[in-house]
Design an enzyme around this catalytic site. Sequence first.
Site, PDB file in Angstrom:
ATOM      1  CD  GLU A 137      -1.843 -12.271  17.122  1.00 46.75           C
ATOM      2  OE1 GLU A 137      -1.404 -12.006  18.069  1.00 46.75           O
ATOM      3  OE2 GLU A 137      -2.915 -12.676  16.759  1.00 46.75           O
ATOM      4  CG  ASP A 162       1.087  -8.129  26.536  1.00 44.33           C
ATOM      5  OD1 ASP A 162       0.369  -8.730  26.064  1.00 44.33           O
ATOM      6  OD2 ASP A 162       1.432  -7.346  26.062  1.00 44.33           O
TER       7      ASP A 162
END
Length: 274
Positions: A50, A61
Site C-alpha cells: 500500500e 490516520d
Amino acid sequence: MTSRIDARFAALKAENRPALVTFVMAGDPDFDTAQEVLAALPAAGADVIELGMPFSDPMADGVAIQLAGQRALANGQTLNKTLDMVRTFRKGDQKTPIILMGYYNPIFIHGVDAFIEDAVDAGVDGLIVVDLPAEEDEELCIPALKAGLNFIRLTTPTTDDKRLPVVLKNTSGFVYYVSMTGITGAAIKNRAAVGEAVQRIKRHTPLPVAVGFGIKTSEDAEKIGRDADGIVMGSVLVNAIAESLENGKATRVTVPAVTDLVSALSAGVKRARA
C-alpha cells in the site's frame, strides 16, 4: 483477467499463509529515499504494497502517518510524483501488487477520469479511498472497476450484518478489516474479537480479508494471521523511517530500518499457520 492482487492472494492461499501487506507513504522522507524503500519491500518480504498518497487532512490516520504525510508534502511530493514512483517500480517488478491508499480530495483535484487513466498506465492495481462511502460508488469506485482497478473497501467493528452487504457490493481484490474504532497506530486490545470479526465477514464474501490498524509486532502478525488472509502493517514501518532520520533527513540506515523490520514481520506472518 486475473489481477495481480487476485493472483497473489491465490498463490499465498496455496501456500497456506496470509499475505504481509506493507504501507509506506509516498515521498517520505524524500522522493529518492521513498523510491528506494518501495523497490526494496518485495525482497524484504512484502507480498502486497500500500502506497500512501500524502494529504494535508488525513482524518483516519494517527500521528505517525500524519507526520509521514507532512514530511512528504514538505519535500514536494505530489500525486503525479506518487504515480511516477509506481512507474519506476514497475520497471523492475511486474508481479507485486501496489495499492494507492489515501483520500478523495487529491484525486478529485487531479480529475477522476485522468486519475484512473494515469493510475492504470503507471501500473497501479487497486485503490483504498477511506473517505468515500459505498453510497458514493458512482463517483470513483464504479469507473475504477470498469478500468480494471480493484477497489478495496474498509470494514470496521461497527459495520454490522445489515451494513456489510452494502459495503461489500462493489468491493474487489480483498476486504480491509479495520481492527478497532479510531485511528491508525493504536494497539489491538482483543485479538480474539478480531478473529471472530474476520470469520463473520467471510460468511458474507469469498474475498480475502486483510486486517490492519494496531498490528505492531511479528507476534501480532503471527496471531492475527491465524484467521486473516492478510496482515496490514503501516504505522510501525513509518515509525521506523522517522526514527532513522537525522534533522529530518534520511540516513544510511533509513532503508535498512524498514527492510529489516519487514523481514522480521514476514517471519511472523509465515509462522501464523506453521
